[in-house]
Design a protein around this motif. Structure first.
Motif, PDB file in Angstrom:
ATOM      1  N   LEU A   1       5.647   5.541  10.299  1.00 49.06           N
ATOM      2  CA  LEU A   1       5.195   5.687   8.374  1.00 49.06           C
ATOM      3  C   LEU A   1       6.495   5.090   7.538  1.00 49.06           C
ATOM      4  O   LEU A   1       5.533   4.434   6.619  1.00 49.06           O
ATOM      5  N   LYS A   2       7.863   6.193   7.808  1.00 49.73           N
ATOM      6  CA  LYS A   2       8.448   5.170   6.975  1.00 49.73           C
ATOM      7  C   LYS A   2       8.223   3.735   7.346  1.00 49.73           C
ATOM      8  O   LYS A   2       9.354   3.456   5.836  1.00 49.73           O
ATOM      9  N   GLU A   3       8.940   3.516   8.392  1.00 49.48           N
ATOM     10  CA  GLU A   3       8.527   2.014   8.874  1.00 49.48           C
ATOM     11  C   GLU A   3       7.744   1.194   8.119  1.00 49.48           C
ATOM     12  O   GLU A   3       8.405  -0.545   7.892  1.00 49.48           O
ATOM     13  N   ASN A   4       6.460   1.465   8.268  1.00 48.55           N
ATOM     14  CA  ASN A   4       5.293   0.817   7.587  1.00 48.55           C
ATOM     15  C   ASN A   4       4.692   1.564   6.985  1.00 48.55           C
ATOM     16  O   ASN A   4       3.815   1.086   6.545  1.00 48.55           O
ATOM     17  N   ILE A   5       5.697   1.420   6.171  1.00 49.93           N
ATOM     18  CA  ILE A   5       5.284   2.226   4.379  1.00 49.93           C
ATOM     19  C   ILE A   5       4.301   1.148   3.371  1.00 49.93           C
ATOM     20  O   ILE A   5       3.018   1.334   2.999  1.00 49.93           O
ATOM     21  N   ILE A   6       4.529  -0.408   4.215  1.00 54.22           N
ATOM     22  CA  ILE A   6       3.886  -0.836   2.701  1.00 54.22           C
ATOM     23  C   ILE A   6       2.627  -1.505   3.389  1.00 54.22           C
ATOM     24  O   ILE A   6       1.486  -0.701   2.733  1.00 54.22           O
ATOM     25  N   PRO A   7       2.789  -1.910   4.533  1.00 54.91           N
ATOM     26  CA  PRO A   7       1.594  -1.799   5.248  1.00 54.91           C
ATOM     27  C   PRO A   7       0.313  -1.088   5.455  1.00 54.91           C
ATOM     28  O   PRO A   7      -0.946  -1.285   4.619  1.00 54.91           O
ATOM     29  N   VAL A   8       0.823  -0.402   5.529  1.00 51.72           N
ATOM     30  CA  VAL A   8      -0.106   1.467   5.309  1.00 51.72           C
ATOM     31  C   VAL A   8      -0.289   1.518   4.382  1.00 51.72           C
ATOM     32  O   VAL A   8      -2.112   1.917   3.942  1.00 51.72           O
ATOM     33  N   THR A   9       0.878   1.786   3.487  1.00 51.25           N
ATOM     34  CA  THR A   9      -0.316   1.964   1.827  1.00 51.25           C
ATOM     35  C   THR A   9      -1.439   0.140   1.286  1.00 51.25           C
ATOM     36  O   THR A   9      -2.556   0.666   0.732  1.00 51.25           O
TER      37      THR A   9
ATOM     38  N   ASP B   1     -10.030   0.598  -0.386  1.00 48.23           N
ATOM     39  CA  ASP B   1     -10.326   1.980  -1.547  1.00 48.23           C
ATOM     40  C   ASP B   1      -9.946   3.779  -0.692  1.00 48.23           C
ATOM     41  O   ASP B   1     -11.051   4.397  -0.939  1.00 48.23           O
ATOM     42  N   LEU B   2      -9.178   3.701   0.146  1.00 47.53           N
ATOM     43  CA  LEU B   2      -9.089   4.659   0.756  1.00 47.53           C
ATOM     44  C   LEU B   2      -8.979   5.454   0.098  1.00 47.53           C
ATOM     45  O   LEU B   2      -7.536   5.896   0.515  1.00 47.53           O
ATOM     46  N   HIS B   3      -9.260   6.418  -0.732  1.00 52.93           N
ATOM     47  CA  HIS B   3      -8.250   7.134  -1.669  1.00 52.93           C
ATOM     48  C   HIS B   3      -7.943   8.837  -1.169  1.00 52.93           C
ATOM     49  O   HIS B   3      -6.413   8.652  -1.491  1.00 52.93           O
ATOM     50  N   GLU B   4      -8.227   8.698  -0.600  1.00 56.40           N
ATOM     51  CA  GLU B   4      -7.913  10.319   0.689  1.00 56.40           C
ATOM     52  C   GLU B   4      -6.406   9.451   1.460  1.00 56.40           C
ATOM     53  O   GLU B   4      -6.118  10.073   1.245  1.00 56.40           O
ATOM     54  N   MET B   5      -6.835   8.693   2.123  1.00 51.86           N
ATOM     55  CA  MET B   5      -5.426   8.308   2.551  1.00 51.86           C
ATOM     56  C   MET B   5      -4.295   7.777   1.489  1.00 51.86           C
ATOM     57  O   MET B   5      -3.035   7.622   2.302  1.00 51.86           O
ATOM     58  N   MET B   6      -5.088   7.532   0.500  1.00 49.22           N
ATOM     59  CA  MET B   6      -3.684   7.206  -0.257  1.00 49.22           C
ATOM     60  C   MET B   6      -3.200   8.111  -0.589  1.00 49.22           C
ATOM     61  O   MET B   6      -1.982   8.505  -0.786  1.00 49.22           O
ATOM     62  N   GLN B   7      -3.694   9.162  -1.154  1.00 44.57           N
ATOM     63  CA  GLN B   7      -3.063  11.075  -1.344  1.00 44.57           C
ATOM     64  C   GLN B   7      -2.376  11.333  -0.327  1.00 44.57           C
ATOM     65  O   GLN B   7      -1.164  11.774  -0.304  1.00 44.57           O
ATOM     66  N   LYS B   8      -2.882  11.240   0.557  1.00 40.18           N
ATOM     67  CA  LYS B   8      -1.870  11.455   1.973  1.00 40.18           C
ATOM     68  C   LYS B   8      -0.422  10.472   1.963  1.00 40.18           C
ATOM     69  O   LYS B   8       1.302  11.229   2.615  1.00 40.18           O
ATOM     70  N   ILE B   9      -0.381   9.221   1.973  1.00 35.49           N
ATOM     71  CA  ILE B   9       0.236   8.689   1.861  1.00 35.49           C
ATOM     72  C   ILE B   9       1.541   9.365   0.574  1.00 35.49           C
ATOM     73  O   ILE B   9       2.967   9.082   0.774  1.00 35.49           O
ATOM     74  N   LEU B  10       1.256   9.356  -0.690  1.00 30.05           N
ATOM     75  CA  LEU B  10       1.802   9.692  -1.439  1.00 30.05           C
ATOM     76  C   LEU B  10       2.344  11.439  -1.032  1.00 30.05           C
ATOM     77  O   LEU B  10       3.447  11.504  -1.720  1.00 30.05           O
ATOM     78  N   ASP B  11       0.950  12.444  -1.275  1.00 30.31           N
ATOM     79  CA  ASP B  11       2.080  12.735  -0.855  1.00 30.31           C
ATOM     80  C   ASP B  11       2.911  13.112   0.197  1.00 30.31           C
ATOM     81  O   ASP B  11       4.365  14.344   0.939  1.00 30.31           O
ATOM     82  N   SER B  12       3.324  12.555   1.415  1.00 26.47           N
ATOM     83  CA  SER B  12       4.989  12.379   2.689  1.00 26.47           C
ATOM     84  C   SER B  12       5.475  12.094   1.749  1.00 26.47           C
ATOM     85  O   SER B  12       6.984  12.223   1.998  1.00 26.47           O
ATOM     86  N   GLY B  13       6.088  11.483   0.324  1.00 23.83           N
ATOM     87  CA  GLY B  13       7.118  11.501  -1.107  1.00 23.83           C
ATOM     88  C   GLY B  13       7.652   9.772   0.253  1.00 23.83           C
ATOM     89  O   GLY B  13       9.071   9.531  -0.253  1.00 23.83           O
ATOM     90  N   TYR B  14       7.389   9.403   1.332  1.00 24.36           N
ATOM     91  CA  TYR B  14       7.400   8.310   1.390  1.00 24.36           C
ATOM     92  C   TYR B  14       8.243   7.185   1.054  1.00 24.36           C
ATOM     93  O   TYR B  14       9.026   6.025   1.459  1.00 24.36           O
ATOM     94  N   ILE B  15       7.269   6.419   0.303  1.00 25.93           N
ATOM     95  CA  ILE B  15       7.342   5.156  -1.234  1.00 25.93           C
ATOM     96  C   ILE B  15       8.778   5.282  -1.582  1.00 25.93           C
ATOM     97  O   ILE B  15       9.077   6.208  -2.369  1.00 25.93           O
ATOM     98  N   ALA B  16       9.225   4.710  -1.198  1.00 28.91           N
ATOM     99  CA  ALA B  16      11.270   4.267  -1.821  1.00 28.91           C
ATOM    100  C   ALA B  16      11.014   3.790  -3.315  1.00 28.91           C
ATOM    101  O   ALA B  16      10.012   3.077  -3.530  1.00 28.91           O
ATOM    102  N   THR B  17      11.450   3.985  -4.400  1.00 30.44           N
ATOM    103  CA  THR B  17      11.237   3.469  -5.256  1.00 30.44           C
ATOM    104  C   THR B  17      11.649   1.717  -5.753  1.00 30.44           C
ATOM    105  O   THR B  17      10.877   1.300  -6.137  1.00 30.44           O
ATOM    106  N   GLU B  18      12.300   1.679  -3.944  1.00 24.59           N
ATOM    107  CA  GLU B  18      12.231  -0.587  -4.586  1.00 24.59           C
ATOM    108  C   GLU B  18      10.732  -0.972  -4.289  1.00 24.59           C
ATOM    109  O   GLU B  18      11.003  -1.993  -4.562  1.00 24.59           O
ATOM    110  N   ASN B  19      10.023   0.398  -3.412  1.00 25.45           N
ATOM    111  CA  ASN B  19       8.871  -0.452  -2.683  1.00 25.45           C
ATOM    112  C   ASN B  19       7.719  -0.188  -4.073  1.00 25.45           C
ATOM    113  O   ASN B  19       6.456  -0.915  -4.004  1.00 25.45           O
ATOM    114  N   ILE B  20       8.116   0.708  -5.168  1.00 25.31           N
ATOM    115  CA  ILE B  20       6.598   1.331  -5.315  1.00 25.31           C
ATOM    116  C   ILE B  20       5.850  -0.144  -6.538  1.00 25.31           C
ATOM    117  O   ILE B  20       5.245  -0.188  -6.326  1.00 25.31           O
TER     118      ILE B  20
END
Length: 466
Positions: free
Chosen positions: A390-398, A405-424
């Motif tokens: 997930l860390k390595e593929n955070i951009i294509p997964v997100t 429009d997969l809101h539950e999936m998005m929430q799980k991604i956000l809960d992981s905390g893996y979206i880096a500052t430079e990617n947000i």
């Protein structure tokens, strides 16, 4: 059969017109005679042996013949009369299909099955006599026989395929609301009542029983005598299927059709619309086409389910698998992925393997990125390898979650905390573009709130960036 006077003066066709194998099978007939007599030594008429013959008007088949193979007389457009041998045992699929001048037929005693398309589109065929030896009639056997008015279907017939009599005068002019033939086979429902009660005594429903009436059917009651439904209840607006408690083969709960033990979910009515349907934990298998084109777009699948058939669900449906104490959501991007054995025992895409054993190894066996990304988002905390993926593929997964429009999936991604500052900001830009295309800003709002909570806004006005 008596040869008509118009073709009674004939000479026997020369054997040189017949290509006959050492095993006495006719491979091809090349003659141009109007009346054809097949040589006595022939035992079989091969595939398309007479196909597209444009001169033959009448035909005599000797007692030596016991098999007529597939499409043997396909498109013999001038063929009017056929004398069948009493010895005939097998008539294969489409043997006399599109013989447009054929007028009447007496099928020999000894034939047990009238195979698919046997006499389809024989437009001048007016009458058919079926012997007591016939047990079944397959799909479209008489479909398109627009002049067929008389057909004698004996009690020996216990099974009939789909669209067998489609386009015939016999069916069009049938006086009964329920067209029941043979051994209590229901061929067609011609009534106007949207709430249908199948008559007591009916044993077999053809697949096309509601053909031409599908949009009008709202509910169906099945009596105890029915033993075979044959996918007859896939009606567009059907909301409820009810089964007699005395029926030994089927059962229903809340309008959904199951086998008797409720281990197989057979049909979820297409017109039944709920926010979400929970499959009972008695179910181990969901049959093919069960909820295809269903108005309900979310199904909870318990751990007891081990197989889902082809096209059981449509694209745009969310399946929520209860596994390992959590709910793993899968949005079906395409309907055909189920047809690729994705959730069958063959498990061609590796999905069951992952659901049973969520590790990085089983994740990488999933052949479709759409499903690999979704499993990653919901199961990253179950295996360190999945977390790394997930860390390595955070951009294509997100971006996949944004696109669909997969809101539950998005929430799980956000809960992981893996979206880096430079990617947000890159991901927010993707969400903004999605908002502009769909007028749905929920993904954009989710990502902006995440940025505010985790990173904070350098520019407060960027919160409302469009």
């Amino acid at each position: 059969m008596k040869i008509p006077k118009s073709v009674s003066n004939y000479r026997k066709v020369k054997t040189l017109y017949f290509d006959i194998t050492p095993k006495n099978v006719i491979k091809k007939y090349t003659g141009t005679e109007t009346h054809v007599v097949i040589p006595d030594r022939v035992t079989e008429i091969g595939v398309q042996a007479f196909a597209k013959n444009n001169t033959m008007v009448s035909l005599e088949i000797p007692e030596s013949v016991n098999i007529i193979h597939q499409e043997a007389f396909l498109l013999c457009k001038k063929l009017v009369f056929v004398k069948m041998p009493k010895t005939l045992k097998f008539l294969e699929q489409g043997a006399f299909r599109r013989c447009e001048s054929l007028q009447s037929l007496r099928i020999p005693d000894g034939i047990t099955e009238i195979q698919g398309g046997m006499f389809g589109e024989c437009q001048e065929l007016t009458s058919v006599i079926i012997p007591d030896s016939v047990k079944s009639i397959s799909d479209r056997a008489f479909s398109g026989c627009c002049s067929l008015e008389e057909i004698d279907i004996p009690k020996s017939v216990t099974a009939i395929g789909k669209n067998v009599f489609d386009g015939t005068l016999w069916l069009k002019n049938h006086p009964d609301e329920f067209v029941i033939v043979g051994d209590n086979v229901l061929v067609s429902y011609r009534g106007k009542n949207p709430d249908v009660t199948i008559p007591e005594g009916v044993k077999f429903l053809t697949q096309s029983v509601f053909y031409g009436n599908q949009e009008n059917i709202r509910s169906v009651f099945i009596p105890e005598t029915v033993t075979a439904l044959n996918d007859s209840l896939h009606c567009d607006n059907l909301q409820e299927i009810n089964i007699s408690e005395q029926n030994l083969n089927y059962s229903s709960v809340d309008g959904v059709l199951y086998n008797k033990t409720q281990s197989v979910m057979l049909i979820y009515p297409h017109g039944k619309k709920l926010p979400c349907f929970c499959v009972p934990n008695t179910v181990t298998e969901i049959q093919e086409y069960c909820a295809f084109h269903s108005e309900t777009k979310k199904f909870i699948i318990p751990e007891t389910v081990k197989e889902i058939g082809y096209f059981a669900f449509s694209e745009g449906t969310t399946l929520i698998f209860e596994r390992h104490g959590r709910q793993i959501r899968i949005f079906l991007e395409f309907p055909w992925f189920v047809n690729s054995h994705a959730f069958t025992r063959k498990d061609a895409l590796g999905l069951w393997e992952f659901l049973e054993n969520p590790t990085i190894q089983s994740l990488l066996h999933i052949r479709t990125y759409a499903y690999r990304y979704q499993f990653t988002a919901f199961c990253y905390d179950m295996d360190s390898g999945i977390a790394d993926y997930l860390k390595e593929n955070i951009i294509p997964v997100t971006e996949f979650a944004i696109e669909y429009d997969l809101h539950e999936m998005m929430q799980k991604i956000l809960d992981s905390g893996y979206i880096a500052t430079e990617n947000i900001d890159t991901l927010i830009d993707s969400a903004i573009e999605h908002t502009q295309q769909t007028s749905n800003a929920e993904m954009q709002i989710q990502l902006m709130e995440y940025k505010h909570q985790v990173i904070g806004y350098a520019d407060p006005e960027s919160q409302f960036k469009l």
